[in-house]
Design a protein around this motif. Structure first.
Motif, PDB file in Angstrom:
ATOM      1  N   ILE A 248       0.844  -1.193   0.000  1.00 23.35           N
ATOM      2  CA  ILE A 248       0.000   0.000   0.000  1.00 23.35           C
ATOM      3  C   ILE A 248       0.874   1.236   0.000  1.00 23.35           C
ATOM      4  O   ILE A 248       1.839   1.335   0.767  1.00 23.35           O
ATOM      5  CB  ILE A 248      -0.943   0.008   1.222  1.00 23.35           C
ATOM      6  N   SER A 249       0.525   2.206  -0.852  1.00 23.57           N
ATOM      7  CA  SER A 249       1.176   3.514  -0.877  1.00 23.57           C
ATOM      8  C   SER A 249       0.085   4.552  -1.048  1.00 23.57           C
ATOM      9  O   SER A 249      -0.466   4.705  -2.136  1.00 23.57           O
ATOM     10  CB  SER A 249       2.183   3.604  -2.016  1.00 23.57           C
ATOM     11  N   GLY A 250      -0.243   5.255   0.029  1.00 26.45           N
ATOM     12  CA  GLY A 250      -1.362   6.201  -0.020  1.00 26.45           C
ATOM     13  C   GLY A 250      -2.651   5.447  -0.251  1.00 26.45           C
ATOM     14  O   GLY A 250      -3.024   4.563   0.514  1.00 26.45           O
ATOM     15  N   GLU A 251      -3.329   5.781  -1.351  1.00 25.75           N
ATOM     16  CA  GLU A 251      -4.579   5.093  -1.688  1.00 25.75           C
ATOM     17  C   GLU A 251      -4.361   3.974  -2.707  1.00 25.75           C
ATOM     18  O   GLU A 251      -5.314   3.319  -3.118  1.00 25.75           O
ATOM     19  CB  GLU A 251      -5.584   6.107  -2.248  1.00 25.75           C
ATOM     20  N   THR A 252      -3.113   3.768  -3.112  1.00 24.89           N
ATOM     21  CA  THR A 252      -2.800   2.730  -4.096  1.00 24.89           C
ATOM     22  C   THR A 252      -2.546   1.398  -3.398  1.00 24.89           C
ATOM     23  O   THR A 252      -1.742   1.324  -2.467  1.00 24.89           O
ATOM     24  CB  THR A 252      -1.558   3.116  -4.923  1.00 24.89           C
ATOM     25  N   VAL A 253      -3.235   0.369  -3.832  1.00 29.64           N
ATOM     26  CA  VAL A 253      -3.090  -0.969  -3.250  1.00 29.64           C
ATOM     27  C   VAL A 253      -2.732  -1.944  -4.375  1.00 29.64           C
ATOM     28  O   VAL A 253      -3.387  -1.968  -5.424  1.00 29.64           O
ATOM     29  CB  VAL A 253      -4.391  -1.426  -2.552  1.00 29.64           C
ATOM     30  N   SER A 254      -1.712  -2.735  -4.145  1.00 28.65           N
ATOM     31  CA  SER A 254      -1.286  -3.710  -5.148  1.00 28.65           C
ATOM     32  C   SER A 254      -2.208  -4.926  -5.138  1.00 28.65           C
ATOM     33  O   SER A 254      -2.952  -5.143  -4.171  1.00 28.65           O
ATOM     34  CB  SER A 254       0.151  -4.165  -4.849  1.00 28.65           C
ATOM     35  N   PRO A 255      -2.195  -5.731  -6.185  1.00 32.80           N
ATOM     36  CA  PRO A 255      -2.901  -7.029  -6.125  1.00 32.80           C
ATOM     37  C   PRO A 255      -2.277  -7.888  -5.016  1.00 32.80           C
ATOM     38  O   PRO A 255      -1.133  -7.672  -4.629  1.00 32.80           O
ATOM     39  CB  PRO A 255      -2.638  -7.626  -7.513  1.00 32.80           C
ATOM     40  N   ARG A 256      -3.046  -8.861  -4.521  1.00 32.26           N
ATOM     41  CA  ARG A 256      -2.525  -9.703  -3.443  1.00 32.26           C
ATOM     42  C   ARG A 256      -1.407 -10.597  -3.970  1.00 32.26           C
ATOM     43  O   ARG A 256      -1.544 -11.243  -5.008  1.00 32.26           O
ATOM     44  CB  ARG A 256      -3.635 -10.570  -2.846  1.00 32.26           C
ATOM     45  N   MET A 257      -0.272 -10.567  -3.229  1.00 32.59           N
ATOM     46  CA  MET A 257       0.886 -11.384  -3.597  1.00 32.59           C
ATOM     47  C   MET A 257       1.058 -12.485  -2.554  1.00 32.59           C
ATOM     48  O   MET A 257       1.406 -12.210  -1.404  1.00 32.59           O
ATOM     49  CB  MET A 257       2.138 -10.499  -3.674  1.00 32.59           C
ATOM     50  N   LYS A 258       0.773 -13.714  -2.959  1.00 34.62           N
ATOM     51  CA  LYS A 258       0.806 -14.838  -2.027  1.00 34.62           C
ATOM     52  C   LYS A 258       2.171 -15.017  -1.385  1.00 34.62           C
ATOM     53  O   LYS A 258       2.265 -15.460  -0.231  1.00 34.62           O
ATOM     54  CB  LYS A 258       0.396 -16.130  -2.743  1.00 34.62           C
ATOM     55  N   GLU A 259       3.237 -14.665  -2.114  1.00 36.95           N
ATOM     56  CA  GLU A 259       4.581 -14.862  -1.570  1.00 36.95           C
ATOM     57  C   GLU A 259       4.884 -13.920  -0.404  1.00 36.95           C
ATOM     58  O   GLU A 259       5.822 -14.143   0.350  1.00 36.95           O
ATOM     59  CB  GLU A 259       5.633 -14.690  -2.673  1.00 36.95           C
ATOM     60  N   LEU A 260       4.076 -12.856  -0.245  1.00 40.20           N
ATOM     61  CA  LEU A 260       4.289 -11.909   0.857  1.00 40.20           C
ATOM     62  C   LEU A 260       3.248 -12.076   1.968  1.00 40.20           C
ATOM     63  O   LEU A 260       3.302 -11.372   2.970  1.00 40.20           O
ATOM     64  CB  LEU A 260       4.247 -10.470   0.341  1.00 40.20           C
ATOM     65  N   GLN A 261       2.293 -12.990   1.782  1.00 37.07           N
ATOM     66  CA  GLN A 261       1.223 -13.170   2.770  1.00 37.07           C
ATOM     67  C   GLN A 261       1.707 -13.979   3.965  1.00 37.07           C
ATOM     68  O   GLN A 261       2.319 -15.031   3.822  1.00 37.07           O
ATOM     69  CB  GLN A 261       0.022 -13.854   2.127  1.00 37.07           C
ATOM     70  N   ILE A 262       1.422 -13.450   5.163  1.00 32.29           N
ATOM     71  CA  ILE A 262       1.797 -14.136   6.405  1.00 32.29           C
ATOM     72  C   ILE A 262       0.552 -14.651   7.125  1.00 32.29           C
ATOM     73  O   ILE A 262       0.544 -15.764   7.638  1.00 32.29           O
ATOM     74  CB  ILE A 262       2.602 -13.197   7.333  1.00 32.29           C
ATOM     75  N   VAL A 263      -0.505 -13.828   7.175  1.00 29.63           N
ATOM     76  CA  VAL A 263      -1.725 -14.206   7.903  1.00 29.63           C
ATOM     77  C   VAL A 263      -2.911 -14.248   6.952  1.00 29.63           C
ATOM     78  O   VAL A 263      -2.921 -13.585   5.904  1.00 29.63           O
ATOM     79  CB  VAL A 263      -2.026 -13.245   9.072  1.00 29.63           C
ATOM     80  N   ASP A 264      -3.914 -15.017   7.335  1.00 28.24           N
ATOM     81  CA  ASP A 264      -5.149 -15.117   6.571  1.00 28.24           C
ATOM     82  C   ASP A 264      -5.927 -13.804   6.675  1.00 28.24           C
ATOM     83  O   ASP A 264      -5.922 -13.140   7.700  1.00 28.24           O
ATOM     84  CB  ASP A 264      -5.991 -16.276   7.118  1.00 28.24           C
ATOM     85  N   GLU A 265      -6.623 -13.435   5.597  1.00 29.49           N
ATOM     86  CA  GLU A 265      -7.357 -12.163   5.579  1.00 29.49           C
ATOM     87  C   GLU A 265      -8.473 -12.129   6.620  1.00 29.49           C
ATOM     88  O   GLU A 265      -8.752 -11.082   7.203  1.00 29.49           O
ATOM     89  CB  GLU A 265      -7.930 -11.897   4.185  1.00 29.49           C
ATOM     90  N   LYS A 266      -9.114 -13.261   6.870  1.00 28.62           N
ATOM     91  CA  LYS A 266     -10.176 -13.291   7.888  1.00 28.62           C
ATOM     92  C   LYS A 266      -9.597 -13.013   9.272  1.00 28.62           C
ATOM     93  O   LYS A 266     -10.196 -12.288  10.067  1.00 28.62           O
ATOM     94  CB  LYS A 266     -10.885 -14.641   7.865  1.00 28.62           C
ATOM     95  N   LEU A 267      -8.428 -13.561   9.553  1.00 29.81           N
ATOM     96  CA  LEU A 267      -7.763 -13.312  10.834  1.00 29.81           C
ATOM     97  C   LEU A 267      -7.372 -11.839  10.933  1.00 29.81           C
ATOM     98  O   LEU A 267      -7.529 -11.210  11.989  1.00 29.81           O
ATOM     99  CB  LEU A 267      -6.525 -14.202  10.957  1.00 29.81           C
ATOM    100  N   PHE A 268      -6.881 -11.278   9.830  1.00 28.79           N
ATOM    101  CA  PHE A 268      -6.485  -9.863   9.810  1.00 28.79           C
ATOM    102  C   PHE A 268      -7.701  -8.970  10.076  1.00 28.79           C
ATOM    103  O   PHE A 268      -7.636  -8.038  10.892  1.00 28.79           O
ATOM    104  CB  PHE A 268      -5.860  -9.522   8.453  1.00 28.79           C
ATOM    105  N   GLU A 269      -8.815  -9.225   9.378  1.00 32.04           N
ATOM    106  CA  GLU A 269     -10.015  -8.399   9.542  1.00 32.04           C
ATOM    107  C   GLU A 269     -10.567  -8.504  10.953  1.00 32.04           C
ATOM    108  O   GLU A 269     -11.059  -7.521  11.512  1.00 32.04           O
ATOM    109  CB  GLU A 269     -11.086  -8.806   8.516  1.00 32.04           C
ATOM    110  N   ARG A 270     -10.483  -9.687  11.543  1.00 30.83           N
ATOM    111  CA  ARG A 270     -10.963  -9.851  12.918  1.00 30.83           C
ATOM    112  C   ARG A 270     -10.097  -9.029  13.878  1.00 30.83           C
ATOM    113  O   ARG A 270     -10.614  -8.413  14.816  1.00 30.83           O
ATOM    114  CB  ARG A 270     -10.914 -11.336  13.301  1.00 30.83           C
ATOM    115  N   ALA A 271      -8.794  -9.002  13.620  1.00 33.03           N
ATOM    116  CA  ALA A 271      -7.886  -8.200  14.446  1.00 33.03           C
ATOM    117  C   ALA A 271      -8.208  -6.710  14.317  1.00 33.03           C
ATOM    118  O   ALA A 271      -8.174  -5.961  15.310  1.00 33.03           O
ATOM    119  CB  ALA A 271      -6.436  -8.463  14.064  1.00 33.03           C
ATOM    120  N   GLN A 272      -8.559  -6.270  13.085  1.00 34.41           N
ATOM    121  CA  GLN A 272      -8.910  -4.854  12.886  1.00 34.41           C
ATOM    122  C   GLN A 272     -10.173  -4.507  13.659  1.00 34.41           C
ATOM    123  O   GLN A 272     -10.281  -3.424  14.251  1.00 34.41           O
ATOM    124  CB  GLN A 272      -9.120  -4.551  11.395  1.00 34.41           C
ATOM    125  N   TYR A 273     -11.130  -5.426  13.653  1.00 35.83           N
ATOM    126  CA  TYR A 273     -12.388  -5.200  14.377  1.00 35.83           C
ATOM    127  C   TYR A 273     -12.124  -5.041  15.876  1.00 35.83           C
ATOM    128  O   TYR A 273     -12.661  -4.138  16.528  1.00 35.83           O
ATOM    129  CB  TYR A 273     -13.339  -6.367  14.132  1.00 35.83           C
TER     130      TYR A 273
END
Length: 411
Positions: A248-273
């Protein structure tokens, strides 16, 4: 006696210091040659490395302030720069900085552009236009750099800056336009495991940032700078969507890159909540526990009925003497304490402490009584009947909307 010259050399980035173009050695050589041709004596030389003339005000630049002080002491007669934009690029400030020196008897010269005079209105106008143009060039350069950074981010390329915890830099043979090998971002396997632990303890065990920082420090884990973890370090890790594989850079978001993923998106969203719920502004609507490290059942969600302040839970140790033997024994028990009352922060007329055992037992009794009054759940037939009623309403709405849609299509 020849006139004394003070020179000012500036570059916007540290990378320009030893380059061929627009760097300090080049500016110094050009200014010295120019002074020799003019018959001037070079006095002090002021260097500014990595100082933006567009973003940094003259009031915050030590070199400009030192030159002004030297001018007031009459130490020199001429201020020499390679180009006038070395003095600055701020259109509503730099022209007046130049004018200040001239008004105090200092002649301002540029190797490339000659002397800046203020003998008439045209001189003042040209002075302003010059720095207005320089400011515009800086703005266009800034926009080009920002746009290119966003493009690189959208392509999933690392654009520099601090490497987040959980990641490392690797060379994979990618070259920049100068043919130099550059770094790419990659997951650090060891740190990635700790990042996963941080997310899981936040979501599954209710750990807060302070408690997680203590946990990481207790396990001897260090940040990239070798420092201990602080609560803000934990928050940055939990808020960083790079852990899901997105740059992410400002409002620009890259496509999801599996090689850089550490946590599942559902786990991430729950943490944000959970983080959002714990924010102070959500006190009245909070649906997660404020604290889970205490054994007290109502820790973090109890409030004093007298002053409205939050009750904190703590373990109290009480000493007592056995009458028969004279032995001193200790007993520990949990209690809730009114922070405002105990610290005398307000005129609270309630108790200072409450026994957690008594309060928790009373709450459990109330809840048990409430649940005992709940009637039996409706049987399957009633549920099906209610479901059919709702479906009938939905079908009626759908028919109505289809009719309206047909009418609008016809129009």
């Amino acid at each position: 006696m020849s006139e004394i010259v003070y020179s000012l050399y500036r570059v916007s980035t540290a990378k320009q210091v030893d380059k061929v173009k627009d760097d300090i050695p080049m500016q110094r050589e050009a200014c010295r040659d120019f002074a020799n041709r003019m018959g001037w004596t070079v006095g002090k030389e002021f260097l500014e490395k990595g100082v933006s003339g567009f973003k940094v005000s003259a009031t915050n630049r030590d070199a400009i302030q030192e030159l002004k002080a030297a001018a007031l002491r009459n130490e020199f007669q001429i201020l020499l720069v390679f180009m006038f934009d070395r003095i600055g690029r701020i259109d509503d400030e730099t022209p007046f900085v130049v004018e200040w020196f001239v008004k105090h008897g200092i002649r301002v010269w540029s190797v490339q552009e000659g002397e800046q005079r203020f003998e008439n209105h045209v001189d003042k106008l040209m002075n302003y236009i010059r720095f207005w143009q320089a400011s515009g060039e800086s703005e266009k350069t800034s926009m080009r750099i920002k746009t290119r950074m966003q493009q690189l981010t959208a392509e999933g390329r690392y654009t520099g800056g601090p490497v987040p915890f959980g990641y490392q830099l690797e060379k994979r043979g990618r070259l920049n336009k100068r043919g130099k090998e550059i770094y790419d971002l990659a997951v650090n396997p060891i740190e990635a495991e700790w990042v996963t632990v941080i997310f899981e303890k936040t979501v599954k065990e209710g750990y807060g940032s302070h408690r997680l920082a203590a946990f990481m420090n207790g396990n001897g884990v260090k940040t990239h700078s070798g420092a201990k973890f602080q609560c803000n370090t934990i928050i940055r890790i939990l808020r960083n969507k790079l852990t899901c594989g997105y740059m992410i850079s400002g409002e620009t978001v890259s496509p999801r890159m599996k090689e850089l993923q550490i946590v599942d998106e559902k786990l991430f969203e729950r943490a944000q909540y959970i983080l959002d719920q714990r924010a102070k502004k959500n006190d009245e609507e909070r649906q997660v526990a404020m604290s889970t490290k205490s054994q007290a059942m109502l820790s973090g969600i109890m409030y004093c009925a007298h002053c409205g302040g939050r009750l904190t839970s703590s373990m109290h140790t009480e000493k007592y003497v056995m009458n028969s033997t004279g032995e001193v024994r200790t007993k520990q028990y949990l209690r809730y304490m009114c922070y405002h009352r105990s610290r005398k922060l307000c005129d609270c007329d309630g108790q200072s402490v409450y026994s957690a055992e008594k309060v928790d037992k009373a709450i459990c009794n109330v809840m048990a009584d409430m649940f005992s009054k709940v009637s039996d759940a409706p049987d399957e037939a009633e549920l099906k009947k209610e479901y059919n009623r709702e479906m009938q309403k939905c079908r009626a709405k759908q028919t109505k909307f289809n009719a309206e849609l047909g009418k609008y299509k016809a129009q």
